[in-house]
Design an enzyme around this catalytic site. Sequence first.
Site, PDB file in Angstrom:
ATOM      1  N   LYS A   1       0.824  -1.207   0.000  1.00 10.91           N
ATOM      2  CA  LYS A   1       0.000   0.000   0.000  1.00 10.91           C
ATOM      3  C   LYS A   1       0.859   1.257   0.000  1.00 10.91           C
ATOM      4  O   LYS A   1       0.517   2.257  -0.633  1.00 10.91           O
ATOM      5  CB  LYS A   1      -0.949  -0.015   1.194  1.00 10.91           C
ATOM      6  CG  LYS A   1      -2.093  -1.014   1.072  1.00 10.91           C
ATOM      7  CD  LYS A   1      -3.028  -0.909   2.246  1.00 10.91           C
ATOM      8  CE  LYS A   1      -4.283  -1.755   2.037  1.00 10.91           C
ATOM      9  NZ  LYS A   1      -3.992  -3.172   1.882  1.00 10.91           N
TER      10      LYS A   1
ATOM     11  N   ARG B   1      -7.207  -8.303  -8.563  1.00 11.19           N
ATOM     12  CA  ARG B   1      -7.936  -9.563  -8.737  1.00 11.19           C
ATOM     13  C   ARG B   1      -9.399  -9.235  -8.964  1.00 11.19           C
ATOM     14  O   ARG B   1      -9.804  -8.070  -8.896  1.00 11.19           O
ATOM     15  CB  ARG B   1      -7.794 -10.431  -7.486  1.00 11.19           C
ATOM     16  CG  ARG B   1      -8.213  -9.701  -6.199  1.00 11.19           C
ATOM     17  CD  ARG B   1      -8.133 -10.581  -4.984  1.00 11.19           C
ATOM     18  NE  ARG B   1      -8.234  -9.852  -3.737  1.00 11.19           N
ATOM     19  CZ  ARG B   1      -9.356  -9.434  -3.175  1.00 11.19           C
ATOM     20  NH1 ARG B   1     -10.509  -9.657  -3.781  1.00 11.19           N
ATOM     21  NH2 ARG B   1      -9.353  -8.783  -2.029  1.00 11.19           N
TER      22      ARG B   1
ATOM     23  N   HIS C   1     -14.403  -3.399   9.164  1.00 13.84           N
ATOM     24  CA  HIS C   1     -13.700  -3.036   7.928  1.00 13.84           C
ATOM     25  C   HIS C   1     -13.908  -4.053   6.810  1.00 13.84           C
ATOM     26  O   HIS C   1     -13.167  -4.054   5.822  1.00 13.84           O
ATOM     27  CB  HIS C   1     -12.198  -2.841   8.178  1.00 13.84           C
ATOM     28  CG  HIS C   1     -11.895  -1.874   9.276  1.00 13.84           C
ATOM     29  ND1 HIS C   1     -12.204  -0.542   9.194  1.00 13.84           N
ATOM     30  CD2 HIS C   1     -11.328  -2.049  10.501  1.00 13.84           C
ATOM     31  CE1 HIS C   1     -11.833   0.069  10.304  1.00 13.84           C
ATOM     32  NE2 HIS C   1     -11.312  -0.818  11.115  1.00 13.84           N
TER      33      HIS C   1
ATOM     34  N   GLU D   1      -2.859   6.828   8.108  1.00 12.16           N
ATOM     35  CA  GLU D   1      -3.603   7.794   7.298  1.00 12.16           C
ATOM     36  C   GLU D   1      -4.619   8.540   8.145  1.00 12.16           C
ATOM     37  O   GLU D   1      -5.100   8.035   9.164  1.00 12.16           O
ATOM     38  CB  GLU D   1      -4.345   7.084   6.153  1.00 12.16           C
ATOM     39  CG  GLU D   1      -3.443   6.534   5.081  1.00 12.16           C
ATOM     40  CD  GLU D   1      -4.231   5.931   3.929  1.00 12.16           C
ATOM     41  OE1 GLU D   1      -3.645   5.767   2.860  1.00 12.16           O
ATOM     42  OE2 GLU D   1      -5.425   5.624   4.113  1.00 12.16           O
TER      43      GLU D   1
END
Length: 670
Positions: A116, A292, A235, A200
């Site tokens: 990421k 994917r 999440h 973040e």
Amino acid sequence: MFSKILIANRGEIACRVAATARRMGIATVAVYSDADALAAHVQACDEGVRLGPAPARDSYLRGDLIIAAALAMGAQAIHPGYGFLSENADFADACAAAGLVFIGPPATAIRAMGSKSAAKSLMQGAAVPLVPGYHGQRQEPGFLREQADRIGYPVLLKASAGGGGKGMRIVEQGADFDAALSSCQREAQASFGDDQVLVEKYLTRPRHIEIQVFADSHGHCIYLFERDCSVQRRHQKVLEEAPAPGMSGERRAAMGAAAIAAAQAVGYVGAGTVEFIANQDGSFYFMEMNTRLQVEHPVTEMITGQDLVEWQLRVAAGEPLPLQQHQLQINGHAIEARVYAENPEKGFLPSIGSLVHLRTAHAVSFQVHGADPGQPAAIRIDAGVREGDAISPFYDPMIAKLIVWGADRAGALRNMARALAQYQVVGLATNIAFLQRLVSGHAFANADLDTGLIERHRETLLPAPGAPLPDTLAVAVASLLQQQAQARTADPWSHTDGWRAHGRLHRTLVFTDEAGNHEVELAYAGGDRHHTLRVGGQSHVLQLDSMRGSDVELRLDGRVLQATVVRHDELLHVFDAHGHSRLRLLDPLAHAADGEAGDDRLTAPMPGKIVAILTAKGAHVERGAPMLIMEAMKMEHTIAAPAAGVIDELLYAVGDQVREGARLLDFRPD
């Protein structure tokens, strides 16, 4: 085009790929673990190869065994599905080295987007908007805490190599940072073998909107519109829909262009999803790219009329994309609900067991709907399990994906409510009732969407159990009477007419559930079959009509009631117009000793491994204090003190495997 492919996955995605391949005239090879020898995906394929024992690390994650199986069976390509090895660049390289086509993006693209933090740097160079945060390599806890302080709370900790909601923590204040970081890193290491995290800014009331992209090896790249995946728990996505409610044409075009730029920045080929976090004001930021096919791809298929698995196979075989951007259009609205074996009332803990009874709405599996605006409402169920199959602790506890289509969002909502009402599962806990409340709730019905929707409406979505309605109790009584009648015993005392020498028989039946005990006074009918029930001080007339298998039909005060009643263990599972009720007919003699001895020990809610112990023998803890952490299905679950008290004994150590129901520690409440 390929003549044979191997499907390196299990469950509904393996069934889904097998169905498309069969339609295209392509033979398929299934791989399976010992736990899946008789699984639906094995029977859906033409051939099967055993990989190894049940744990994924010994079977579905053994890329060497999968490649050997593909070569031995004469397959030309491997479809990885999603999960397991689908985003493993080393596996993609190994396939190429063995002369096999990996039906997915190039390994270079997987590596570029697999981290990421590295992906954020690439996106910055491609002018894709980013959320403020730290995405670098330094991972010292003190340094990361400094970055969080600089960004400003709340912040989101996220596993750099993560996905599927694993290795993510929201930190509301600096005092909570260290504990959240440790937990996030443990879960990331267990799930991905990499404990690196990024930090973040956590946006308040954001929406999760993702763009389906597709690219071929001829330089073409398009997007197949968006999906709104804002409704999440822990999440992880619960409901997905397409198109996103309230999406303007301008915003869709801007997000689509950004998604294409992201894909082109890494030389992408195949199906991929670019995920964005979107503010309520319309601004959006890149989160990550999943290299994917996504679990929620069916809603895109439903509104476009395209089979994305077929597109994958064609692109992997070297063909150009079947359509260009201007040839795609949105038709209607689609919603997907993930039906899980889990217990929402217990923190969405997975539930382990067998599907003793499974009944669903009439559906056509794997068929692409939505191509004809005049067609009837469509229901699609993508499932990898059948009645009698087991949900094991080794894999994801998904039972099925329930997908509906409607001419507009209101129509899709009605179809989803109807399909959920017809879904019946006995043998383990499910989230079906929770999904029903979610879909019918004011927030989702009115498209007031953000990733905190479930938590914000927790009280209405997870209400305290209520007493069953008289209708439901009447159905339970009718089922007992019908079963008694069908027993055909010669014993006159067991006849359902309630004959007694001194007159009509009266009984008090006591049903119990999570809400308590519920008394029903039953006056047998005699010869007219009109029984009298008294519930909560009100009298009702019950007339038995018919019972075919588990299906019951009766009249209550002249109203026709239809229901399904399934007996399992000591429970009557009643499925009626009011939902699913679990009732036990209380036998005072059989349960006389219940509750006499209190249980001062805490037990494992499911099979798992002890990953952290947060207390010690002899320690005094307050109510709600975390005592130990279990890992199950790659998610962490904290075992908290049920009351203030003392730890008398710790019965397991870090690293120990425990079975469901195992006593974890001796606890003495104050």
